[in-house]
Structure formats: C-alpha cells, structure tokens
Scaffold this motif. Structure first.
Motif, PDB file in Angstrom:
ATOM      1  N   ARG B  52       0.818  -1.213   0.000  1.00  0.00           N
ATOM      2  CA  ARG B  52       0.000   0.000   0.000  1.00  0.00           C
ATOM      3  C   ARG B  52       0.855   1.267   0.000  1.00  0.00           C
ATOM      4  O   ARG B  52       0.330   2.368   0.158  1.00  0.00           O
ATOM      5  CB  ARG B  52      -0.919   0.015   1.225  1.00  0.00           C
ATOM      6  CG  ARG B  52      -1.812  -1.218   1.382  1.00  0.00           C
ATOM      7  CD  ARG B  52      -2.776  -1.399   0.233  1.00  0.00           C
ATOM      8  NE  ARG B  52      -3.812  -2.388   0.561  1.00  0.00           N
ATOM      9  CZ  ARG B  52      -4.275  -3.305  -0.277  1.00  0.00           C
ATOM     10  NH1 ARG B  52      -3.789  -3.394  -1.516  1.00  0.00           N
ATOM     11  NH2 ARG B  52      -5.226  -4.136   0.087  1.00  0.00           N
ATOM     12  N   ALA B  55       3.807   1.181  -4.826  1.00  0.00           N
ATOM     13  CA  ALA B  55       4.150   0.354  -5.979  1.00  0.00           C
ATOM     14  C   ALA B  55       3.194  -0.829  -6.166  1.00  0.00           C
ATOM     15  O   ALA B  55       3.111  -1.392  -7.255  1.00  0.00           O
ATOM     16  CB  ALA B  55       5.586  -0.132  -5.864  1.00  0.00           C
ATOM     17  N   PHE B  57       3.312  -3.892  -4.975  1.00  0.00           N
ATOM     18  CA  PHE B  57       3.941  -5.203  -5.171  1.00  0.00           C
ATOM     19  C   PHE B  57       3.306  -6.238  -4.233  1.00  0.00           C
ATOM     20  O   PHE B  57       3.062  -5.952  -3.067  1.00  0.00           O
ATOM     21  CB  PHE B  57       5.445  -5.107  -4.898  1.00  0.00           C
ATOM     22  CG  PHE B  57       6.206  -6.284  -5.417  1.00  0.00           C
ATOM     23  CD1 PHE B  57       6.603  -6.329  -6.743  1.00  0.00           C
ATOM     24  CD2 PHE B  57       6.487  -7.366  -4.587  1.00  0.00           C
ATOM     25  CE1 PHE B  57       7.284  -7.439  -7.229  1.00  0.00           C
ATOM     26  CE2 PHE B  57       7.169  -8.476  -5.076  1.00  0.00           C
ATOM     27  CZ  PHE B  57       7.573  -8.510  -6.400  1.00  0.00           C
ATOM     28  N   GLU B  84       4.318  11.362   0.337  1.00  0.00           N
ATOM     29  CA  GLU B  84       3.783  11.580  -1.005  1.00  0.00           C
ATOM     30  C   GLU B  84       2.645  12.590  -0.899  1.00  0.00           C
ATOM     31  O   GLU B  84       1.661  12.337  -0.198  1.00  0.00           O
ATOM     32  CB  GLU B  84       3.257  10.239  -1.545  1.00  0.00           C
ATOM     33  CG  GLU B  84       2.460  10.329  -2.830  1.00  0.00           C
ATOM     34  CD  GLU B  84       3.323  10.430  -4.077  1.00  0.00           C
ATOM     35  OE1 GLU B  84       4.557  10.490  -3.961  1.00  0.00           O
ATOM     36  OE2 GLU B  84       2.734  10.475  -5.178  1.00  0.00           O
ATOM     37  N   TYR B 167      11.782  13.820   1.388  1.00  0.00           N
ATOM     38  CA  TYR B 167      10.787  12.961   0.720  1.00  0.00           C
ATOM     39  C   TYR B 167      11.423  11.695   0.188  1.00  0.00           C
ATOM     40  O   TYR B 167      10.842  10.615   0.286  1.00  0.00           O
ATOM     41  CB  TYR B 167      10.155  13.762  -0.425  1.00  0.00           C
ATOM     42  CG  TYR B 167       9.353  12.984  -1.431  1.00  0.00           C
ATOM     43  CD1 TYR B 167       8.130  12.402  -1.092  1.00  0.00           C
ATOM     44  CD2 TYR B 167       9.784  12.861  -2.759  1.00  0.00           C
ATOM     45  CE1 TYR B 167       7.373  11.724  -2.035  1.00  0.00           C
ATOM     46  CE2 TYR B 167       9.033  12.180  -3.700  1.00  0.00           C
ATOM     47  CZ  TYR B 167       7.833  11.613  -3.344  1.00  0.00           C
ATOM     48  OH  TYR B 167       7.088  10.946  -4.278  1.00  0.00           O
ATOM     49  N   ILE B 168      12.625  11.821  -0.340  1.00  0.00           N
ATOM     50  CA  ILE B 168      13.253  10.690  -1.017  1.00  0.00           C
ATOM     51  C   ILE B 168      13.477   9.509  -0.070  1.00  0.00           C
ATOM     52  O   ILE B 168      13.572   8.368  -0.502  1.00  0.00           O
ATOM     53  CB  ILE B 168      14.568  11.124  -1.710  1.00  0.00           C
ATOM     54  CG1 ILE B 168      15.074  10.059  -2.690  1.00  0.00           C
ATOM     55  CG2 ILE B 168      15.649  11.472  -0.701  1.00  0.00           C
ATOM     56  CD1 ILE B 168      14.113   9.720  -3.799  1.00  0.00           C
ATOM     57  N   GLU B 171      11.573   6.319  -0.451  1.00  0.00           N
ATOM     58  CA  GLU B 171      11.977   5.311  -1.439  1.00  0.00           C
ATOM     59  C   GLU B 171      12.778   4.256  -0.680  1.00  0.00           C
ATOM     60  O   GLU B 171      13.662   4.595   0.110  1.00  0.00           O
ATOM     61  CB  GLU B 171      12.813   5.983  -2.542  1.00  0.00           C
ATOM     62  CG  GLU B 171      12.994   5.141  -3.785  1.00  0.00           C
ATOM     63  CD  GLU B 171      14.077   4.089  -3.683  1.00  0.00           C
ATOM     64  OE1 GLU B 171      14.024   3.106  -4.428  1.00  0.00           O
ATOM     65  OE2 GLU B 171      14.989   4.251  -2.853  1.00  0.00           O
ATOM     66  N   ILE B 205      10.950  -4.279   3.136  1.00  0.00           N
ATOM     67  CA  ILE B 205      10.411  -2.950   3.445  1.00  0.00           C
ATOM     68  C   ILE B 205       8.927  -2.986   3.120  1.00  0.00           C
ATOM     69  O   ILE B 205       8.540  -3.333   1.999  1.00  0.00           O
ATOM     70  CB  ILE B 205      11.091  -1.836   2.622  1.00  0.00           C
ATOM     71  CG1 ILE B 205      12.572  -1.764   2.963  1.00  0.00           C
ATOM     72  CG2 ILE B 205      10.462  -0.479   2.916  1.00  0.00           C
ATOM     73  CD1 ILE B 205      13.461  -2.272   1.896  1.00  0.00           C
ATOM     74  N   THR B 210       0.177  -1.598   4.780  1.00  0.00           N
ATOM     75  CA  THR B 210       0.334  -2.994   4.375  1.00  0.00           C
ATOM     76  C   THR B 210       0.436  -3.880   5.613  1.00  0.00           C
ATOM     77  O   THR B 210      -0.271  -4.874   5.755  1.00  0.00           O
ATOM     78  CB  THR B 210       1.626  -3.171   3.535  1.00  0.00           C
ATOM     79  OG1 THR B 210       1.703  -2.142   2.560  1.00  0.00           O
ATOM     80  CG2 THR B 210       1.680  -4.525   2.884  1.00  0.00           C
ATOM     81  N   VAL B 388      12.430   6.152  -9.186  1.00  0.00           N
ATOM     82  CA  VAL B 388      11.372   6.681 -10.052  1.00  0.00           C
ATOM     83  C   VAL B 388      10.909   8.085  -9.662  1.00  0.00           C
ATOM     84  O   VAL B 388       9.874   8.529 -10.109  1.00  0.00           O
ATOM     85  CB  VAL B 388      10.157   5.718 -10.130  1.00  0.00           C
ATOM     86  CG1 VAL B 388      10.551   4.420 -10.799  1.00  0.00           C
ATOM     87  CG2 VAL B 388       9.561   5.476  -8.760  1.00  0.00           C
TER      88      VAL B 388
HETATM   89  C1  LIG Z   1      10.282   8.856  -4.450  1.00  0.00           C
HETATM   90  C2  LIG Z   1       9.561   7.781  -3.709  1.00  0.00           C
HETATM   91  C3  LIG Z   1       8.964   8.049  -2.492  1.00  0.00           C
HETATM   92  C4  LIG Z   1       8.298   7.053  -1.777  1.00  0.00           C
HETATM   93  N1  LIG Z   1       7.719   7.376  -0.592  1.00  0.00           N
HETATM   94  C5  LIG Z   1       7.092   6.402   0.122  1.00  0.00           C
HETATM   95  C6  LIG Z   1       6.514   6.688   1.385  1.00  0.00           C
HETATM   96  O1  LIG Z   1       6.541   7.830   1.865  1.00  0.00           O
HETATM   97  N2  LIG Z   1       5.921   5.673   2.066  1.00  0.00           N
HETATM   98  C7  LIG Z   1       5.868   4.400   1.562  1.00  0.00           C
HETATM   99  O2  LIG Z   1       5.342   3.513   2.222  1.00  0.00           O
HETATM  100  N3  LIG Z   1       6.399   4.103   0.371  1.00  0.00           N
HETATM  101  C8  LIG Z   1       7.019   5.062  -0.355  1.00  0.00           C
HETATM  102  N4  LIG Z   1       7.590   4.736  -1.560  1.00  0.00           N
HETATM  103  C9  LIG Z   1       7.526   3.330  -2.024  1.00  0.00           C
HETATM  104  C10 LIG Z   1       8.660   2.495  -1.423  1.00  0.00           C
HETATM  105  O3  LIG Z   1       9.802   2.602  -2.249  1.00  0.00           O
HETATM  106  C11 LIG Z   1       8.313   1.007  -1.307  1.00  0.00           C
HETATM  107  O4  LIG Z   1       7.845   0.564  -2.540  1.00  0.00           O
HETATM  108  C12 LIG Z   1       7.270   0.690  -0.280  1.00  0.00           C
HETATM  109  O5  LIG Z   1       7.561   1.251   0.956  1.00  0.00           O
HETATM  110  C13 LIG Z   1       7.160  -0.800  -0.125  1.00  0.00           C
HETATM  111  O6  LIG Z   1       6.151  -1.150   0.795  1.00  0.00           O
HETATM  112  P1  LIG Z   1       4.815  -1.878   0.325  1.00  0.00           P
HETATM  113  O7  LIG Z   1       5.201  -2.999  -0.590  1.00  0.00           O
HETATM  114  O8  LIG Z   1       4.195  -2.344   1.573  1.00  0.00           O
HETATM  115  O9  LIG Z   1       4.009  -0.845  -0.371  1.00  0.00           O
HETATM  116  C14 LIG Z   1       8.246   5.739  -2.308  1.00  0.00           C
HETATM  117  C15 LIG Z   1       8.833   5.478  -3.531  1.00  0.00           C
HETATM  118  C16 LIG Z   1       9.478   6.470  -4.237  1.00  0.00           C
HETATM  119  C17 LIG Z   1      10.107   6.136  -5.544  1.00  0.00           C
END
Ligand SMILES: Cc1cc2nc3c(=O)[nH]c(=O)nc-3n(C[C@H](O)[C@H](O)[C@H](O)COP(=O)(O)O)c2cc1C
Ligand code: SF4
Ligand code: FES
Lengths: 157, 415
Positions: B52, B55, B57, B84, B167-168, B171, B205, B210, B388
C-alpha cells in the motif's frame, strides 16, 4: 565553543547506539539529541558527533546538509513552517503565509530581530485533508483561518 | 461495510493496548506461532495483499524472496515516511491504532525470520511517534515483543528511527541508506533489498498500511480478506481525500470502489457546489484524470490503470473548476525539484528545468516552444534514472499537458 552532551544525553546516546549493528546508523538519532540540546547543528556539534560515531566530520556534514529539519543556524523560539504543497495550496496556503509575514513582521525564510519568530515554507507534511496547515515547533495546526492564526499568535505572547 | 484498518478509529483510547486487546487485538499471535513461517508467507500470498506504499507489489511474494539458507540476520523496515503529497493515512493508523501496526510487524518479522524491525518515521511526525513509542512500551510490557514472545521461543526487538525531512527517504533503498546514517541516496537495483538490504542483509520494506492489514489476514484467513475488493485487487485500502470536497479525510473502502461515489457520497460532494475539473487518484506522482475519466474510474490497481493512471498511495486530490492547472503543475514541479536527491542528471536537471520553465509560463513570460520543451524534458526523465522520482514528475507533466493543453497555451505570449 566546544560542544558536549549533557550527562543525560550521554546516557541516551549509549542506549541509542546499541540499537544498530553499526555505529554510524546512530547518526540521525544522535543529531536529533544534539539539536534538542543545542537548538541547531553548529560546526562544533558536527565535530562532536563525528567523534562519537568514529567518523570524519565530513561524513556528518553531508548528512546534516541533506536533511531539511536540521538547522544550520539558530532559529526563532517559535518556528512557523507552512505547508506549501498542492493540497494545501488548493485550500489557500498562500494566504496563510502572507498573513503570517504581516503579523509576525518576518520575511519568508527569516527570523525576527528579537529571535522570537521564524517563518518558512515546507513541503507536504502529511496533513493534506486538513489544509491549510502549518507546523509550529513540534505541533501541527490544521484547518487554518486568519482568525485561528491570530489566536495562535496571541497565545504565544 | 466491515472495516479492517479503521474499525477502531472511533473508539475512545483506541491507541491503548487495553482497547486494542478488547477488540481482539494480538489474538492472531497464538495462531501465528503455531504455524511455520513459510506457511504464514503462503497465507499472505493467498490473500492477494499488495503493497500500500505506492508500488503495489504483492506482499507475500516480496517476503518469499528473502533467502533463508544464509546465516545473516534479516530485517524488517516499516516505511512510515509518508510524504507523497496528498497522502495522510499512515499517520492516522499510527495515531489511532498503533497496536494494529505492531501486531502486523510481529507477523511479518516472524514470517521472514527477522529478529529486528525498524520503523522509519518521518521527522515531522512527532505526535504519531509519541503514540508509537508508548504503544511499543505497552507491547513489551505485555510480552508481545522482546525475548521469547508468549513462550514461543521467538525474539523480536522493534525500534523507531526518526527521519529528518527528505521525501526521497520514503523510497525503499534511500530509506535504508538513511537508516545506516548516510544521505538518502537511492541505490541501484539489483541487488534487491530482499537479498542485500539494510546493513548488507536480507530486508523487507513494507508500508504501515500494508503491515496493518496482516492481523486481520492472520486471524480470519486469506479467504475472508479476499471477500473484500475485486478478484485482482483484493481487500480494503485507505484513501486520503484532500482538495475541493466537503468532507476531506480518510476513507477505508473495498478496492474497486467507484471514485465518483467516494467524491459525491462519502465526501459529501464538491465544495460550494462547484463542478469537478480533475482528480489525482493516487498521490501527486500519478497521472491526473479529467472529470469525465474520474467519474468512470474504479479505485483498484487495474481500474485506474485502465484509465491511464495508478492507484499509488491512495492520496486522492480533488480539483474543482476554478483550479488553475498550470499553477497546480508548477507547484508539483517545485516539490520534485526540491526533493530530487541530485544523483542522476536527468532528474536533478530535469526537475529543475521543468520548474524554471513552468514558473516562467505562470509569470506570463512563456515562449511558444516551452510546452514541447517540457514534454522533451519529461521524455528524458522517464525510466532513465536510479529511482522513479524523475518519473513522478514526468508523468504529471505529460498528463497535464495532454489533458489541459489549452490552459497552458493560454498562458503563453502570442507569437
Ligand atoms: C520517491 C519515492 C517516495 C516514496 N515514498 C514512500 C513513502 O513515503 N511511504 C511508503 O510507504 N512508500 C514510499 N515509496 C515506495 C517504497 O519505495 C516502497 O515501494 C514501499 O515502501 C514498499 O512497501 P509496500 O510494498 O508495503 O508498499 C516511495 C517510492 C518512491 C520512488
Ligand atoms: S531519480 Fe532523482 S531522486 Fe531518484 S536517485 Fe536519481 S536523482 Fe535521486
Ligand atoms: S499538501 Fe499540505 S500537508 Fe500535504
């Protein structure tokens, strides 16, 4: 002026280090402790943290300058940080900033002469449903209006 | 509809262990420890739960990539960086139901055989962090965390790691760099975190939301979870609605829910009775939808993809007819150029140039070639960088210009 942790913070630091298999990982928590004690991260603080973490000061410097929440200079006693990102903008964030500039007599990114107020704009604070909003020191203030701002400022006198 | 993630939100003291236990909280642990870790992974796979955080996944599949035949420790990192734009759901889970997340952390850690989990929380979330700190202390006291949890022989330590504004760091690979005490610079993949992650060890992660869905799945089984949502997007999801609606806020909905119904019924319709102009359905990084597209869209991974956008983080930003789309895009360009970590030239320069050109357009000094220039920059940003974030601005540029081009043109100086 050399910087040193208080006895209490020294103890906290020793606890924090144990959470990680590598000493360097204690970087952010250690910098947070230092900023809480000192108010900002001065070059002396960076040197001290570097010594604690057994790193060169450059390694600490590159981290401190990467993150927006570490203050590289002293900030006012009350730091207003207005969210400027899209959802808040749609709900009138610009008016909030303008109102504060006038009321506090502080330019954006500046601190008042008496060191009481600082004003900055920041990116999304994860409070988009209750915008416009700002962070005042550690606290969120949401669903802002001019009246609410005046009341808030009044409560700080 | 029965709620899974938000069912306790209205209860008094919902953040305390007593209230959580009184609603069945931590009950799934007995079942958990009677299962083999691999069977837990299978159950989560079967539930169809997808990430959640943005992405989407498949969660169980991610866990199954963690190699179990090597002696290194394994780690779980919970992504509580929530930054985000448009997204504010994890914050409410942490403030109002932190124990649900902690129970989920135990389930995930047990399944991947991790004995240490870190919750990486954004630095600004001081109050949510206080709630988590207090909840962790309660959980340790009750024996849900620490050594030999509930006599199972399983040990788990959970630590909160506070970010500092970037913010980054949301990721996943930047998050690990940050946790290791470095700048939040995303890593090249492969290797993937499941194999070489935090401190060079296998790492999962997962997003706060999620993880918080796991207690329900453990307690009631994958089939019960799959009763919610669609076949391909099972379960419920939190949607954070902001912008021009009467009742912004968090809404937990079964996936596949009509976006139109969310706006006009759940959120009480458009503010001041204005007409809908556009919706960003999944956080600021995803392509924008026109009103017509939004009114036909359903909120699931496939439904939004069919409309040319994405479910992302579930941050729904609603814009009415008075919204200036040029200013909206300029606002986002400011955000992404500010947040680019600067490692890749297409992202560092591309986000900066786009912002500069857009500012010029808003100031009424746009030139005839500017729109094509923006599209060319976006093209050079898409898919050409380490992470990304570059795409996260390129997609809005492309979609805003495609769908609202006239508005951009009206800003340009006449030739
Ligand atoms: C630039 C960027 C910012 C992101 N910010 C967040 C975020 O604030 N919180 C988050 O859970 N995932 C964020 N993600 C996604 C994570 O990289 C990652 O896919 C996610 O935490 C995986 O958890 P999930 O599979 O439970 O979604 C971000 C991805 C990118 C590319
Ligand atoms: S795409 Fe941007 S944010 Fe991502 S690694 Fe490259 S420069 Fe950093
Ligand atoms: S846009 Fe202001 S808090 Fe998210």
């Amino acid at each position: 002026m050399a910087f040193e942790f208080t006895a209490e913070n020294k103890k906290k630091f020793e606890e924090v280090v144990k959470r990680y298999p590598q000493r360097r990982a204690a970087m952010l928590p250690t910098l947070w402790l230092a900023q809480e004690q000192h108010g900002w991260i001065s070059p002396e603080v960076m040197e001290y943290v570097a010594k604690l973490l057994e790193l060169t000061p450059a390694k600490v410097y590159e981290v401190v300058t990467f993150y927006t929440m570490f203050n590289l200079k002293p900030v006012g006693e009350y730091h207003f940080q207005v969210c400027r990102t899209l959802s808040c903008q749609l709900c009138g964030a610009e008016g909030i900033t303008e109102h504060l500039k006038k009321k506090l007599e502080v330019p954006l990114g500046g601190t008042s002469a008496d060191g009481k107020y600082s004003l900055s704009e920041v990116e999304c604070l994860g409070s988009c449903g209750t915008g416009p909003m700002l962070q005042l020191n550690d606290e969120y203030h949401e669903n802002l209006t001019a009246e609410k701002l005046d009341a808030l400022i009044g409560s700080l006198k | 509809m029965e709620k899974i993630l938000t069912k306790n939100f209205e209860l008094k003291n919902s953040h305390t262990v007593e209230v959580y236990e009184s609603t069945g909280g931590y009950r799934s642990l007995k079942k958990l420890f009677a299962m083999q870790p691999n069977d837990v992974i299978e159950e989560v796979k079967k539930s169809g739960l997808r990430g959640r955080g943005g992405a989407g996944f498949p969660t169980g599949m991610k866990w199954s990539f963690v190699p179990q035949n090597i002696p290194k420790p394994k780690y779980l990192c919970v992504n509580a960086d929530e930054s985000e734009p448009g997204t504010f759901k994890d914050r409410y889970i942490m403030e109002l139901d932190p124990h649900r997340m902690i129970e989920g952390i135990i389930i995930c850690s047990y399944a991947i055989r991790a004995n240490t989990a870190y919750i990486y929380i954004r630095g600004e979330f001081v109050f949510p962090k206080q709630r988590i700190d207090a909840a962790l202390a309660e959980a340790y006291k009750k024996g849900y965390l620490g050594k030999n949890i509930l006599g199972s022989g399983y040990d788990l330590e959970v630590y909160v790691h506070r970010g500092a504004g970037a913010y980054i760091c949301g990721e996943e690979t930047a998050l690990m760099e940050s946790l290791e005490g470095k700048r939040g610079w995303p890593r090249l993949k492969p290797p993937f975190p499941a194999v070489v992650g935090l401190f060079g060890c296998p790492t999962v992660i997962n997003n706060v939301e999620t993880v918080s869905a796991l207690p329900y799945i453990m307690e009631n089984g994958a089939d019960a979870y799959k009763k919610f949502g669609t076949e391909k997007s099972p379960g419920t999801k939190m949607f954070s609605v902001s912008g021009h609606v009467n009742k912004p806020g968090n809404y937990e909905l079964p996936l596949g829910y009509p976006l139109k119904k969310l706006i006009y019924e759940d959120c009480g319709g458009m503010k001041d009775g204005k007409a809908l102009k556009a919706v960003i359905p999944g956080g600021s990084s995803v392509p924008v939808l026109t009103a017509a597209e939004a009114e036909e869209a359903t909120l699931d991974y496939e439904g939004l993809q069919a409309k040319g956008s994405m479910l992302g983080s579930g941050g729904v930003i609603v814009m009415d007819e008075t919204t200036d789309m040029v200013k909206a895009l300029t606002n986002l360009a400011h955000f992404y150029s500010h947040e680019s970590c600067g490692q890749c030239s297409p992202c560092r320069e591309g986000t900066g140039w786009s912002h500069k050109i857009l500012k010029r357009i808003v100031a009424g000094e746009g030139r005839q070639g500017d729109l094509d220039q923006l599209l060319a920059i976006a093209d050079n940003m898409m898919g050409k960088t380490i992470c990304v974030l570059a795409d996260a601005l390129a997609m809005p540029i492309q979609s805003y210009l495609k769908k609202f081009r006239k508005e951009f043109e009206s800003y340009l100086c006449q030739p």
